[in-house]
Design a protein around this motif. Structure first.
Motif, PDB file in Angstrom:
ATOM      1  N   GLU A 135       0.795  -1.213   0.000  1.00 19.00           N
ATOM      2  CA  GLU A 135       0.000   0.000   0.000  1.00 19.00           C
ATOM      3  C   GLU A 135       0.836   1.275   0.000  1.00 19.00           C
ATOM      4  OE1 GLU A 135      -3.035   0.195   2.875  1.00 19.00           O
ATOM      5  OE2 GLU A 135      -4.084  -1.548   2.109  1.00 19.00           O
ATOM      6  N   VAL A 136       2.151   1.135   0.113  1.00 14.42           N
ATOM      7  CA  VAL A 136       2.991   2.318   0.252  1.00 14.42           C
ATOM      8  C   VAL A 136       2.858   3.251  -0.944  1.00 14.42           C
ATOM      9  CG1 VAL A 136       5.363   3.130   0.394  1.00 14.42           C
ATOM     10  CG2 VAL A 136       4.628   1.201   1.792  1.00 14.42           C
ATOM     11  N   ASP A 137       2.961   2.681  -2.161  1.00 12.49           N
ATOM     12  CA  ASP A 137       2.918   3.517  -3.354  1.00 12.49           C
ATOM     13  C   ASP A 137       1.575   4.219  -3.499  1.00 12.49           C
ATOM     14  OD1 ASP A 137       5.462   2.761  -3.903  1.00 12.49           O
ATOM     15  OD2 ASP A 137       4.924   1.212  -5.349  1.00 12.49           O
ATOM     16  N   GLU A 138       0.469   3.519  -3.114  1.00 12.47           N
ATOM     17  CA  GLU A 138      -0.850   4.092  -3.276  1.00 12.47           C
ATOM     18  C   GLU A 138      -1.087   5.235  -2.284  1.00 12.47           C
ATOM     19  OE1 GLU A 138      -2.853  -0.182  -4.591  1.00 12.47           O
ATOM     20  OE2 GLU A 138      -3.584   0.911  -2.864  1.00 12.47           O
ATOM     21  N   GLU A 139      -0.496   5.152  -1.086  1.00 13.68           N
ATOM     22  CA  GLU A 139      -0.749   6.155  -0.077  1.00 13.68           C
ATOM     23  C   GLU A 139       0.033   7.440  -0.337  1.00 13.68           C
ATOM     24  OE1 GLU A 139       0.144   4.393   3.648  1.00 13.68           O
ATOM     25  OE2 GLU A 139      -1.637   3.126   3.676  1.00 13.68           O
ATOM     26  N   MET A 140       1.203   7.318  -0.939  1.00 15.14           N
ATOM     27  CA  MET A 140       2.062   8.479  -1.108  1.00 15.14           C
ATOM     28  C   MET A 140       1.833   9.151  -2.456  1.00 15.14           C
ATOM     29  SD  MET A 140       5.701   7.122   0.350  1.00 15.14           S
ATOM     30  CE  MET A 140       5.857   6.448   1.997  1.00 15.14           C
ATOM     31  N   CYS A 141       2.029  10.456  -2.454  1.00 11.40           N
ATOM     32  CA  CYS A 141       1.962  11.226  -3.695  1.00 11.40           C
ATOM     33  C   CYS A 141       3.207  12.098  -3.749  1.00 11.40           C
ATOM     34  CB  CYS A 141       0.692  12.079  -3.718  1.00 11.40           C
ATOM     35  SG  CYS A 141       0.558  13.139  -5.179  1.00 11.40           S
ATOM     36  N   PHE A 142       4.005  11.911  -4.782  1.00 10.93           N
ATOM     37  CA  PHE A 142       5.239  12.679  -4.942  1.00 10.93           C
ATOM     38  C   PHE A 142       5.037  13.724  -6.037  1.00 10.93           C
ATOM     39  CE2 PHE A 142       6.387   8.373  -3.620  1.00 10.93           C
ATOM     40  CZ  PHE A 142       7.104   8.649  -2.459  1.00 10.93           C
ATOM     41  N   LEU A 143       5.409  14.953  -5.731  1.00 14.48           N
ATOM     42  CA  LEU A 143       5.258  16.046  -6.695  1.00 14.48           C
ATOM     43  C   LEU A 143       6.589  16.380  -7.347  1.00 14.48           C
ATOM     44  CD1 LEU A 143       3.012  18.473  -4.610  1.00 14.48           C
ATOM     45  CD2 LEU A 143       2.261  16.970  -6.466  1.00 14.48           C
ATOM     46  N   GLU A 144       6.567  16.566  -8.643  1.00 12.75           N
ATOM     47  CA  GLU A 144       7.718  17.150  -9.322  1.00 12.75           C
ATOM     48  C   GLU A 144       7.778  18.636  -8.944  1.00 12.75           C
ATOM     49  OE1 GLU A 144       9.810  15.456 -10.995  1.00 12.75           O
ATOM     50  OE2 GLU A 144       8.712  13.564 -11.212  1.00 12.75           O
ATOM     51  N   ARG A 145       8.946  19.231  -9.116  1.00 12.53           N
ATOM     52  CA  ARG A 145       9.090  20.641  -8.732  1.00 12.53           C
ATOM     53  C   ARG A 145       8.081  21.527  -9.475  1.00 12.53           C
ATOM     54  NH1 ARG A 145      13.752  21.653  -5.837  1.00 12.53           N
ATOM     55  NH2 ARG A 145      15.193  19.893  -5.718  1.00 12.53           N
ATOM     56  N   GLU A 146       7.868  21.230 -10.763  1.00 11.36           N
ATOM     57  CA  GLU A 146       6.928  22.034 -11.542  1.00 11.36           C
ATOM     58  C   GLU A 146       5.507  21.875 -11.018  1.00 11.36           C
ATOM     59  OE1 GLU A 146       9.078  19.912 -12.701  1.00 11.36           O
ATOM     60  OE2 GLU A 146      10.572  21.164 -13.725  1.00 11.36           O
ATOM     61  N   GLU A 147       5.159  20.656 -10.559  1.00 12.87           N
ATOM     62  CA  GLU A 147       3.815  20.415 -10.030  1.00 12.87           C
ATOM     63  C   GLU A 147       3.616  21.163  -8.718  1.00 12.87           C
ATOM     64  OE1 GLU A 147       2.926  15.930 -11.751  1.00 12.87           O
ATOM     65  OE2 GLU A 147       4.163  16.175  -9.955  1.00 12.87           O
ATOM     66  N   PHE A 148       4.630  21.141  -7.869  1.00 11.56           N
ATOM     67  CA  PHE A 148       4.522  21.895  -6.621  1.00 11.56           C
ATOM     68  C   PHE A 148       4.370  23.391  -6.900  1.00 11.56           C
ATOM     69  CE2 PHE A 148       6.800  24.532  -3.505  1.00 11.56           C
ATOM     70  CZ  PHE A 148       5.932  24.386  -2.426  1.00 11.56           C
ATOM     71  N   GLU A 149       5.185  23.920  -7.800  1.00 11.06           N
ATOM     72  CA  GLU A 149       5.109  25.343  -8.124  1.00 11.06           C
ATOM     73  C   GLU A 149       3.738  25.689  -8.700  1.00 11.06           C
ATOM     74  OE1 GLU A 149       7.151  27.670  -7.491  1.00 11.06           O
ATOM     75  OE2 GLU A 149       8.902  26.527  -6.807  1.00 11.06           O
ATOM     76  N   PHE A 150       3.145  24.752  -9.460  1.00  8.01           N
ATOM     77  CA  PHE A 150       1.830  24.971 -10.060  1.00  8.01           C
ATOM     78  C   PHE A 150       0.781  25.137  -8.967  1.00  8.01           C
ATOM     79  CE2 PHE A 150      -1.512  23.173 -13.166  1.00  8.01           C
ATOM     80  CZ  PHE A 150      -1.827  24.468 -13.572  1.00  8.01           C
ATOM     81  N   ILE A 151       0.827  24.275  -7.938  1.00 12.13           N
ATOM     82  CA  ILE A 151      -0.115  24.398  -6.818  1.00 12.13           C
ATOM     83  C   ILE A 151       0.168  25.670  -6.024  1.00 12.13           C
ATOM     84  CG2 ILE A 151      -0.897  23.333  -4.667  1.00 12.13           C
ATOM     85  CD1 ILE A 151      -0.193  20.617  -5.879  1.00 12.13           C
ATOM     86  N   ARG A 152       1.436  25.925  -5.778  1.00 15.15           N
ATOM     87  CA  ARG A 152       1.839  27.102  -4.997  1.00 15.15           C
ATOM     88  C   ARG A 152       1.325  28.385  -5.629  1.00 15.15           C
ATOM     89  NH1 ARG A 152       6.095  30.769  -4.822  1.00 15.15           N
ATOM     90  NH2 ARG A 152       7.076  31.140  -2.758  1.00 15.15           N
ATOM     91  N   ASP A 153       1.341  28.438  -6.954  1.00 17.66           N
ATOM     92  CA  ASP A 153       0.903  29.646  -7.658  1.00 17.66           C
ATOM     93  C   ASP A 153      -0.587  29.916  -7.460  1.00 17.66           C
ATOM     94  OD1 ASP A 153       3.437  30.093  -8.568  1.00 17.66           O
ATOM     95  OD2 ASP A 153       3.103  29.204 -10.545  1.00 17.66           O
ATOM     96  N   GLN A 154      -1.343  28.902  -7.064  1.00 14.55           N
ATOM     97  CA  GLN A 154      -2.783  29.089  -6.870  1.00 14.55           C
ATOM     98  C   GLN A 154      -3.102  29.626  -5.470  1.00 14.55           C
ATOM     99  OE1 GLN A 154      -4.067  28.492  -9.834  1.00 14.55           O
ATOM    100  NE2 GLN A 154      -2.073  27.567 -10.373  1.00 14.55           N
ATOM    101  N   ILE A 155      -2.108  29.652  -4.572  1.00 13.91           N
ATOM    102  CA  ILE A 155      -2.317  30.147  -3.209  1.00 13.91           C
ATOM    103  C   ILE A 155      -2.053  31.650  -3.187  1.00 13.91           C
ATOM    104  CG2 ILE A 155      -1.614  29.935  -0.796  1.00 13.91           C
ATOM    105  CD1 ILE A 155      -0.648  27.119  -1.407  1.00 13.91           C
ATOM    106  N   LYS A 156      -3.047  32.407  -2.778  1.00 13.31           N
ATOM    107  CA  LYS A 156      -2.944  33.873  -2.827  1.00 13.31           C
ATOM    108  C   LYS A 156      -2.507  34.488  -1.502  1.00 13.31           C
ATOM    109  CE  LYS A 156      -4.387  33.308  -6.958  1.00 13.31           C
ATOM    110  NZ  LYS A 156      -3.363  33.282  -8.037  1.00 13.31           N
ATOM    111  N   ASP A 157      -2.581  33.733  -0.412  1.00 11.78           N
ATOM    112  CA  ASP A 157      -2.209  34.242   0.903  1.00 11.78           C
ATOM    113  C   ASP A 157      -0.706  34.067   1.100  1.00 11.78           C
ATOM    114  OD1 ASP A 157      -1.749  34.775   3.552  1.00 11.78           O
ATOM    115  OD2 ASP A 157      -3.372  33.530   4.318  1.00 11.78           O
TER     116      ASP A 157
END
Length: 421
Positions: free
Chosen positions: A200-222
């Motif tokens: 179950e280890v692979d299913e529970e974890m989610c790894f983000l590439e740097r571009e994916e993290f930056e994409f989410i970060r850009d949506q945070i306005k605070d």
């Protein structure tokens, strides 16, 4: 399969003999049991079949099931378990509350099945290994509500939860076996075949590439929320550790700026004194650790802590309070992830996945696992290997290239390199 054979007697009456081969195989010895009437013979036949072509547990040939006698000094299992947990030393209040909740919700479902097939409440002395197996299977399968389709009376548990609960039950029964005088001779939890957790280890974890993290970060306005997610992904801290960080835990001057992990938020048992959350020690002894800071982290921390007192929280809301996980997740993180997904992101990471992402980036940078263990505060290197060792597979090609290069060097030169000549 067991079968019934009619055996006429000289007086004209009939007896019924249940016959089967022990274990069901052709090489098994023939076993028999006789009955004067057909209904009990049929019931016994069904019991033999249910027990895999073996004698039912507790059945005495020619006598049937022998009634279990009360054991002097026996007591309800939960009564003993609660006393065991209350007397534990070296654990904090949150851990004790967690144990008591496990007793109330899960270990309370351990029951004893008598030799006659009757299910009775569990006591310290009557529980056997088969009862523990039945309890583990109940957690694996769950219990559906027969009157409400699609709903559960007792939900399925994941393998890790089952192992944790079994571990607590093991300790309770071991304490009973080691009591003075002993309350039982053996521990029924020994040898239980438990579900594996590694699948179950692979299913529970989610790894983000740097571009994916930056994409989410850009949506945070605070900006305050941006600082928090930057800190989580760049330190690998647990949420409870990062949100409990105070100004006095930082050393920003000098050649080696650091942040010390010395406390974390704990969730108290519902209804206990002191509110739902309280500050306590980190998860384990090795979770107490010191992290070296980068220049960009130091710059961010100087900005955040300017004018604050030593006991002020580093990461605060606009009201000057520490962030609560539920509020941060629902108001900042989840909306940002949702917005990123509408724009093409294919993953749905949790906040805790920023810790996993931090590890993935370290491994991609060839950071050794022992150093990662120390940085994350894992109690054992095996924890680090079990959770993240599969990410090292990406280095296999480079390792094989190094081995091939070594093998291509003449033997004498190889020996000089090994000996440091």
């Amino acid at each position: 399969m067991a079968s019934i054979v009619e055996r006429p007697k000289k007086d004209g009456s009939i007896t019924y003999q249940v016959r089967w081969r022990d274990g069901g195989g052709r090489g098994g010895s023939i076993q028999t049991e006789n009955f004067g009437d057909l209904p009990p013979a049929e019931q016994f036949r069904d019991l033999v079949n249910a027990h895999g072509q073996h004698w039912p547990h507790g059945w005495v040939r020619g006598q049937g099931f022998v009634e279990e006698k009360p054991i002097p000094g026996d007591q309800p299992l939960l009564d003993f378990a609660y006393r065991y947990v209350k007397r534990l030393t070296g654990v904090d209040k949150r851990t004790r509350d967690d144990y008591e909740r496990e007793l109330r919700l899960h270990l309370s479902r351990i029951a004893h099945t008598t030799a006659a097939g009757l299910v009775v409440p569990a006591t310290v002395c009557n529980v056997v290994a088969d009862d523990i197996v039945d309890w583990v299977r109940l957690q694996e399968d769950g219990l559906k509500d027969p009157e409400k389709p699609g709903e559960w009376l007792y939900r399925k548990a994941d393998p890790k939860s089952i192992r944790n609960r079994h571990g607590l039950a093991f300790c309770v029964f071991q304490a009973a076996a080691e009591a003075d005088p002993p309350l039982r001779a053996t521990n029924p939890c020994k040898g239980t075949n438990l579900p594996r957790v590694d699948n179950e280890v692979d299913e529970e974890m989610c790894f983000l590439e740097r571009e994916e993290f930056e994409f989410i970060r850009d949506q945070i306005k605070d900006p305050d929320a941006v600082d928090m997610v930057d800190w989580l992904v760049s330190t690998g801290m647990r949420w409870g550790e990062a949100s409990a960080l105070q100004v006095r835990d930082l050393t920003l001057d000098g050649d080696r700026p650091t942040a010390r992990v010395v406390r974390a938020w704990k969730k108290a048992e519902k209804g206990s004194e002191g509110g739902a959350f309280y500050l306590g020690p980190p998860k384990t002894k090795k979770a107490r650790r010191t992290l070296r800071l980068s220049p960009s982290q130091v710059e961010m921390l100087r900005r955040r802590t300017a004018g604050l007192g030593d006991r002020a929280f580093v990461f605060q809301t606009v009201m000057g309070k520490h962030w609560r996980h539920a509020n941060f997740y629902n108001r900042k993180w989840a909306p940002a992830v949702k917005e990123a997904m509408t724009k093409g992101l294919s993953k749905r990471p949790r906040l805790h996945d920023l810790r996993h992402t931090h590890v993935a980036w370290l491994i991609a940078a060839r950071m050794p696992l022992p150093k990662i263990q120390t940085r994350l505060g894992h109690e054992s290197i095996s924890t680090t290997v079990d959770r993240y060792g599969h990410l090292l597979e990406g280095l296999d090609d480079e390792i094989s290239d190094v081995v091939e290069a070594m093998l291509s060097v003449p033997v004498q030169q190889r020996l000089r390199v090994v000996r440091g000549a």
